[in-house]
Design a protein around this motif. Sequence first.
Motif, PDB file in Angstrom:
ATOM      1  N   GLU A 193       0.823  -1.204   0.000  1.00 20.14           N
ATOM      2  CA  GLU A 193       0.000   0.000   0.000  1.00 20.14           C
ATOM      3  C   GLU A 193       0.856   1.253   0.000  1.00 20.14           C
ATOM      4  N   ILE A 194       1.983   1.207   0.665  1.00 17.09           N
ATOM      5  CA  ILE A 194       2.855   2.380   0.737  1.00 17.09           C
ATOM      6  C   ILE A 194       3.660   2.547  -0.549  1.00 17.09           C
ATOM      7  N   LEU A 195       4.156   1.428  -1.104  1.00 17.12           N
ATOM      8  CA  LEU A 195       5.025   1.524  -2.271  1.00 17.12           C
ATOM      9  C   LEU A 195       4.270   1.907  -3.539  1.00 17.12           C
ATOM     10  N   ARG A 196       3.024   1.522  -3.676  1.00 15.05           N
ATOM     11  CA  ARG A 196       2.164   1.897  -4.804  1.00 15.05           C
ATOM     12  C   ARG A 196       2.868   1.720  -6.151  1.00 15.05           C
ATOM     13  N   LEU A 197       3.013   0.497  -6.593  1.00 12.56           N
ATOM     14  CA  LEU A 197       3.710   0.171  -7.838  1.00 12.56           C
ATOM     15  C   LEU A 197       2.759  -0.025  -9.009  1.00 12.56           C
ATOM     16  N   SER A 198       1.642   0.601  -8.978  1.00  8.59           N
ATOM     17  CA  SER A 198       0.689   0.436 -10.086  1.00  8.59           C
ATOM     18  C   SER A 198       1.206   1.173 -11.325  1.00  8.59           C
ATOM     19  N   GLU A 199       0.698   0.730 -12.529  1.00  6.56           N
ATOM     20  CA  GLU A 199       1.229   1.253 -13.803  1.00  6.56           C
ATOM     21  C   GLU A 199       0.886   2.719 -14.012  1.00  6.56           C
ATOM     22  N   GLU A 200      -0.226   3.161 -13.467  1.00  3.19           N
ATOM     23  CA  GLU A 200      -0.586   4.556 -13.735  1.00  3.19           C
ATOM     24  C   GLU A 200       0.369   5.529 -13.049  1.00  3.19           C
ATOM     25  N   ASN A 201       1.137   5.050 -12.077  1.00  5.77           N
ATOM     26  CA  ASN A 201       2.083   5.930 -11.381  1.00  5.77           C
ATOM     27  C   ASN A 201       3.498   5.816 -11.927  1.00  5.77           C
ATOM     28  N   VAL A 202       3.673   5.062 -13.022  1.00  5.27           N
ATOM     29  CA  VAL A 202       5.029   4.853 -13.539  1.00  5.27           C
ATOM     30  C   VAL A 202       5.623   6.156 -14.059  1.00  5.27           C
ATOM     31  N   ASP A 203       4.868   6.904 -14.816  1.00  3.78           N
ATOM     32  CA  ASP A 203       5.393   8.119 -15.425  1.00  3.78           C
ATOM     33  C   ASP A 203       5.241   9.328 -14.529  1.00  3.78           C
ATOM     34  N   ALA A 204       4.554   9.165 -13.444  1.00  8.46           N
ATOM     35  CA  ALA A 204       4.323  10.317 -12.572  1.00  8.46           C
ATOM     36  C   ALA A 204       5.565  10.580 -11.729  1.00  8.46           C
ATOM     37  N   THR A 205       5.871  11.841 -11.547  1.00  5.36           N
ATOM     38  CA  THR A 205       7.026  12.196 -10.715  1.00  5.36           C
ATOM     39  C   THR A 205       6.636  12.308  -9.248  1.00  5.36           C
ATOM     40  N   THR A 206       5.369  12.492  -8.992  1.00  2.03           N
ATOM     41  CA  THR A 206       4.914  12.553  -7.595  1.00  2.03           C
ATOM     42  C   THR A 206       4.527  11.163  -7.140  1.00  2.03           C
ATOM     43  N   GLY A 207       4.717  10.923  -5.858  1.00  5.14           N
ATOM     44  CA  GLY A 207       4.343   9.630  -5.291  1.00  5.14           C
ATOM     45  C   GLY A 207       5.422   8.588  -5.400  1.00  5.14           C
ATOM     46  N   ASN A 208       6.522   8.912  -6.045  1.00  3.12           N
ATOM     47  CA  ASN A 208       7.592   7.926  -6.186  1.00  3.12           C
ATOM     48  C   ASN A 208       8.716   8.166  -5.194  1.00  3.12           C
ATOM     49  N   GLY A 209       8.548   9.126  -4.283  1.00  2.00           N
ATOM     50  CA  GLY A 209       9.590   9.403  -3.296  1.00  2.00           C
ATOM     51  C   GLY A 209       9.865   8.201  -2.420  1.00  2.00           C
ATOM     52  N   ILE A 210       8.842   7.441  -2.119  1.00  2.00           N
ATOM     53  CA  ILE A 210       9.029   6.285  -1.252  1.00  2.00           C
ATOM     54  C   ILE A 210       9.898   5.222  -1.910  1.00  2.00           C
ATOM     55  N   LEU A 211       9.916   5.224  -3.265  1.00  2.00           N
ATOM     56  CA  LEU A 211      10.722   4.226  -3.973  1.00  2.00           C
ATOM     57  C   LEU A 211      12.215   4.492  -3.847  1.00  2.00           C
ATOM     58  N   THR A 212      12.577   5.702  -3.473  1.00  2.00           N
ATOM     59  CA  THR A 212      13.993   6.011  -3.299  1.00  2.00           C
ATOM     60  C   THR A 212      14.452   5.820  -1.853  1.00  2.00           C
ATOM     61  N   LYS A 213      13.550   5.438  -0.977  1.00  2.00           N
ATOM     62  CA  LYS A 213      13.889   5.248   0.430  1.00  2.00           C
ATOM     63  C   LYS A 213      14.339   3.809   0.686  1.00  2.00           C
ATOM     64  N   ALA A 214      14.688   3.568   1.944  1.00  2.00           N
ATOM     65  CA  ALA A 214      15.136   2.228   2.329  1.00  2.00           C
ATOM     66  C   ALA A 214      14.002   1.225   2.395  1.00  2.00           C
ATOM     67  N   THR A 215      12.762   1.707   2.228  1.00  2.00           N
ATOM     68  CA  THR A 215      11.630   0.778   2.257  1.00  2.00           C
ATOM     69  C   THR A 215      11.747  -0.281   1.171  1.00  2.00           C
ATOM     70  N   VAL A 216      12.258   0.113   0.002  1.00  2.00           N
ATOM     71  CA  VAL A 216      12.353  -0.831  -1.120  1.00  2.00           C
ATOM     72  C   VAL A 216      13.320  -1.981  -0.801  1.00  2.00           C
ATOM     73  N   PRO A 217      14.595  -1.723  -0.442  1.00  2.00           N
ATOM     74  CA  PRO A 217      15.479  -2.861  -0.176  1.00  2.00           C
ATOM     75  C   PRO A 217      15.047  -3.680   1.044  1.00  2.00           C
ATOM     76  N   ILE A 218      14.462  -3.027   2.044  1.00  2.00           N
ATOM     77  CA  ILE A 218      14.064  -3.786   3.243  1.00  2.00           C
ATOM     78  C   ILE A 218      12.865  -4.677   2.929  1.00  2.00           C
ATOM     79  N   TYR A 219      11.935  -4.162   2.136  1.00  2.00           N
ATOM     80  CA  TYR A 219      10.789  -4.999   1.759  1.00  2.00           C
ATOM     81  C   TYR A 219      11.244  -6.149   0.862  1.00  2.00           C
ATOM     82  N   ALA A 220      12.173  -5.844  -0.065  1.00  2.00           N
ATOM     83  CA  ALA A 220      12.620  -6.891  -0.992  1.00  2.00           C
ATOM     84  C   ALA A 220      13.445  -7.951  -0.275  1.00  2.00           C
ATOM     85  N   THR A 221      14.365  -7.531   0.597  1.00  2.00           N
ATOM     86  CA  THR A 221      15.288  -8.492   1.214  1.00  2.00           C
ATOM     87  C   THR A 221      14.814  -9.019   2.560  1.00  2.00           C
TER      88      THR A 221
END
Length: 1191
Positions: free
Chosen positions: A859-887
Motif C-alpha cells: 500500500e505504501i510503495l504503490r507500484l501500479s502502472e498509472e504511477n510509472v510516469d508520474a514524478t509525484t508519489g515515487n519518493g518512497i521508492l527512493t527510500k530504504a523501504t524498497v530494499p528492506i521490503y525486498a530483502t
Amino acid sequence: MAAGNVNPFNLSDSEEEAEQRPNETVDTERSPSDGAPGPPPGNPFSPPADAEPPALLLSSNRTSPSVEGISVSAAATAAMAGGAETRVSVDVIAAQLLRDQYIITALEFHTELLEAGRELPRLRDYFSNPGNFERQSGTPPASKDQVLGPGGPLNRAGSISTLDSLDFARYSDDGNRESDERVAVLEFELRKARETIQALRANLTQAAEREVPSQERKNFKSSPEIQEPIRPLEKRALNFLVNEYLLKNEYKLSAITFSDENDDQDFELWDDVGLNIPKPPDLLQLYRNCGTALPSPRETVDVAVGVDLGELPGNYITQDPPKKPDLSQQQQTEVVQELEYQISLLNSEKQSLAEQIKKLQSEIQTLKRSVSSPPPASLDLGSQATSTPPAATSVTDPLPVSHTQPPTDNGQYLDIRGVSEPENNPEPPSAQNTPHPHPQSHGKLKSRPPVKFDQPNRKLSPAFQEALLSFCRMSSDSRLGAEVSRIADSEESVMLMLGRCLPHIVPNVLLAKREELIPLILCTACLHPEPKERDQLLHILFNLIKRPDDEQRQMILTGCVAFARHVGPTRVEAELLPQCWEQINHKYPERRLLVAESCGALAPYLPKEIRSSLVLSMLQQMLTEDKADMVREAVVKSLGIIMGYIDDPDKYSQGFELMLLSLGDPSERVVSAIHQVFIPAFAAWTTELGTLHSALIPSLLARIEKLLTHGEHGLDEHKLHMFLSALQSLIPPLFAVVLQNAPFTSRAKLHGDIPPIEVTRFPRPASPLQDVATIIGSREMLSALLLLYDYQLEHEGTTGWDSLLWVVNQLLPQLIEIVGRINVSSSTCVHEFSRFFWRLCRTFGKIFTNTKVKPQFQEILRLSEENVDATTGNGILTKATVPIYATGVLTCYNQEEDRKLLVGFLEDVMTTLSLSHAPLDSLKASFVELGANPVYHEMLLTVLWYGVVHTSALVRCTAARMFELILRGMSEALVDRRAAPALITLCSGPEFSVRISTIPAFGTIMETVTQKELLERVKMQLASFLEDPQYQDQHSLHMEIIRTFGRVGPNAEPRFRDEFVLPHLHKLALANNSQTVESKRIDIATQLFEAYSALSCCFISEELMVNHFLPGLRCLRADMEQLSPEHEVILSSMIKECEIKVENRGIGDAQGSVSIASSLVGEDAKTKFLSKMGQLTTSGAMLANVFQRKK
C-alpha cells in the motif's frame, strides 16, 4: 609435669642457699649416662617442690655473652676446683649457667651441643618452654618499657624468642630481614598479651563467682520470692546471648544499639565473658526448655558413666583431675543433698536398667556373630554406656548432664575421660521402630560391642607402670599431637575437629589438587556449630585456588549450590554472600569471575528481598566497573538469572537500564550474553507484568525514532544496531504472548495426532531461552497452538485477539514508518532492518506475512502502472523501504510463487526509477543485499535480463550499472554463461550511453575472473572502445575507462595490466595534451592522475617503466603545469624518483620489477605518499609546500 608451668631445670635463684651448703660438691650429681632421668634428691641445685620458677626476659638482640658472663670453660673450671678430680658433666655446667642467668652463654652452649650431636635435655626443655621467658604472675608489668627480672630491671625485649622460634637465617649476612623479624615480634607479643588477658579474666571470673555470700545465696534459695541480684558474670553472659539472638533474627539496629550501651564487653568473643566458662545454648533453646517439667523418675534419668582408673595404663592419664573450689559448709551440705537425691533416683532405676542391659547384651552377642572381624581398637562410648554392668552405674559422684543442652566441644573424646552422651530415648534400640535421626554410620557405631583389654596379672605400682609407658614415644603436646591422641565421640565433635584441622591442611595441598578438598570443606561448613569457624571455612573455599580455571570454578559453584540447598536462605545470606562481597574487587579476574557466577548460581536460594537489592547492586557495580570482558559476561548471565527470579515490579526500570548498559558494552562476548540470557529472562518477566508490548518494545522504538530525528549530522549506527538487535531478540517472546493470549489457547490439546514442527518453521534461536518451544513449555504444546494459530488466521480472522491486533495495527505501521526514514545509502542500517523483518515474518508465519505484512508495504510503495510516469508519489521508492521490503519480507519464503513475486517487484522498481529519472540508490541497496547471498544470483540475472531486453534505453542503462554490483561474488561459470553475454548484448545497441554503462561491469570481470577465454573476450570489447574511431570523441567513455582502469588496475591480472592498461593510459595521456577544450582536458588529467597514483603502488617492469609509465607521467605533468600546479609538484617528485630507480637498477643487479612507492625515502614512504594523495583534493597547495620542504 606440665611444661608450661614448671621450670625444667628446677633451680633456686637464691645465692644464700649456695652459701649455706658449702660442703656439698657437684660431683654428687649423676650424669645422664647413668640412666637417671634427672638430678638425685641430694642435688644441691634442686629446689624444694614448691619452689617458684624464675621469671626472665631474654633479649633478642643479644647474640653474644655479656661482659659479666662466664664462658663454658670457666664454669667448668670453677666447678672442678671445688670438688673431686672426676670430670664434671655438661648437665652440671648447663645447670650452673641457667642458675646464674647466663642465658646467652647457655644458648650458645646448647647450640654447640646440637651441632656436635649431643643434645642436652635440660637445655632443650628450657629453651623450648616460652614460660621461662615471661612473667609468671597474673599482673602485667608496671612499666611498658621495663620489667623486673631476677637481676633487677631489664629492658623489654624486642622479641621473646624460644629456641624453636629462633630464625638463625635472620642473623646471616644474606639480606635484610628486619621487616619479617618485626612482624614475628609483634605476633609473638600479641599472643602473649592475649594469654595475660585470659589469665586476668580467670581471676575476675573467680572473684565474680564469690561476690554473693553463701548465706545470702541460701536465703534466696529458701525464699523464691526474693530474687537474687544478678552477678557481673551472669550479666555478661546474658548480654552475649541477647546480642547473639538479635543478630540471628535480623534485629541489626537493635544489636548495634545494645552493643553501644555495653561498650565494655566484646560481643565477638565468648571468652570475654569469663575464662573456662562453657557457652550455654542460645536464647531460643533456653526458652524452649525452660517450661519443660522435671521428668519423673520412671521416665528418664541423668546418668554419668565413669572409667575405673585402675583399668587404664598410667601413661594415658595426661591431665590431672580438676580441683574443686573450696566450698563453705552450707554449699557442701547442698551438694551432698543433691548427690543423695541423684543416688536415690539411680537406685530406683537400677532394676529396669538391669533388664535393659541384658537385652542389649544379647543383641551385642548377635551382632558379634554377624560381624566377621571388628576393628580391635575401635572405642565406642555409646556401646559402653549401654552395656556397662549394673555395678558400674553406682557411682559416688555422678556428673549430671542436661538432656536439652546440645553437645559442645568440651574435650569429651574417646580418650581417658570416656564420658559418653546420655541417650535421649531410654528405650532399647530393638524397640525403636521409627527411623533414627542420625546417619546410618552413627547407628552402626552404637551397635558395636565394647572394647575390652586384657589386664596383666601383675602387681606393678601405678607410678612404675606410668614411668614404664613413658618410654613409648608419643607426642600429645603439639596441636597435631593433641588432635591425633583423641577420637571424636559424636558427629558434632567430628565437625569441630575438621574445623580446627582444615585451615592447617589446605595450605599444604597442591594447587592442582585442592578441589578435592571442596566436599570436606562444605560438609564441615554446613554442620559446624560455630559461626566464626563456618565463616573461616567458607573463606577458605573462596580462596582455595589463587586463579581457578573453568572446571575448578564449576566445582566450587556446585558446592555453593549444595551448601545453599542444605542450610537455607538465611544462612546463605549471612555466610555465603559476605564471601562474594569481599572478593568483588579482587585483583585476579578469575576470582571476580567466581563472584559473578556465584551470584547467579545462588539466586534461587536467596531471600527475595536480598535477591532484588543487594545481589542486584553487586552485579550492577561489577558490570559498570570491571574491566575484564569475561567477568562482565558472567555478570550479564547472572543478571539474567536474577531477572528470572525477581518479583518486585519496581525493579523494572533498573532492569531496563541494565539491559541498555549491557547492549552498549564494547565486548562482543558481553553483547552475545545479553541476547542469549538477559533479554529472554527480562522479556519473560515483562510478559508476566504485562508490559512487554506496552512498555518494553515501545521504549526501544521510541529510542530508535529519537536517533533518526536527531541524526541530521550523522546517524549513530552503533546505537541503532544496539536497539534493533534488542528488538530482534524480543520477537520470540512476543510471538509466545500472541499464542498464549489467543482465543483458541484454551482449546489446545496435547493428546491425539499432533504433527511435528518443521525444522525450518522458526529461525535458529541464539540460545535455548529464545526458542519459542522453551518459552511455551514444550514442542508438543507449541505444535498444537501453531495448528490452531494458522487456522485462526486463515479462516476466522483476528477479532478479539488483542495481542495480535497490537502487532498488526501498532507495531508494523510504526516499524514501516521508521524504515522510510533511514538513509538508504547506509548498508549497515539496511542490513539490520532486513534481518529484523526477516525474523519477524519467519517467526509469525507465512499466512501472517502474506495477509498482514505484505499488504501494508504494498500500500505504501504503490507500484501500479498509472504511477510509472508520474514524478509525484515515487519518493518512497527512493527510500530504504524498497530494499528492506525486498530483502526482509519477500525473501522469507523460497517457493516458486515467492520468487516470482520478488522478481516482479524488482523489475517494477527498476523500470519505475529508470523512467522517472529517480536516484537508483534503493535499487542498488537491494541488489547489494541480495547479491551477498549466492542463492539469489540466478534470480538477479533474470531481473537484469529483463532490463537488457527492455525497449527503453534508460532501463537498459540501469541494468548495465547493476551488473557491477553482483559480479564480485558470482561464480565464473555463471559470469561466462549469463552475465558476459548480457553485457555484450548491451554493447551492441545503438546508444552510446548504454555502452558506456557496461564499462564498470567489464572492469569488474577483469578484476575478479581468471578464465583466459573470458578475459580475452572482455579485453577485445574494451579495445574496441579505445581503438574504434567512432569513440574517439566520446569524452564520457574515456572518463569511464580511465576511472575503471584506476579502480581495477592494482587488483587485475598483471599481464592484463602490463599489456593493456599501462599502454592505453599512455596513449590517453598523450592524446590529452592536444585537447583543445580546457574543461575536458582537466577532467581527463584529473582522472589520469588518480589512475597513475593507484598504479604507482604496483610492481612495474623496467621496460614498461621506460616505455609507458614514465612517458605517461611526463605527458600528464605537461597538462598539470598549465592546469594544476599543485599536482605538477607531486608528479615531478614521482618522475624524479622513478628516474633514479631506473638508473640505480641499471648500475646494480637487474630486478624484474620495481615499486614506485618503495623507492621513496624512508621505510614508511609508501604510507606518506598515499596520505598525500588523499589530502590533495582538499589541500593541494599545502602538499606542494610539503614536497618543497623535503627537497
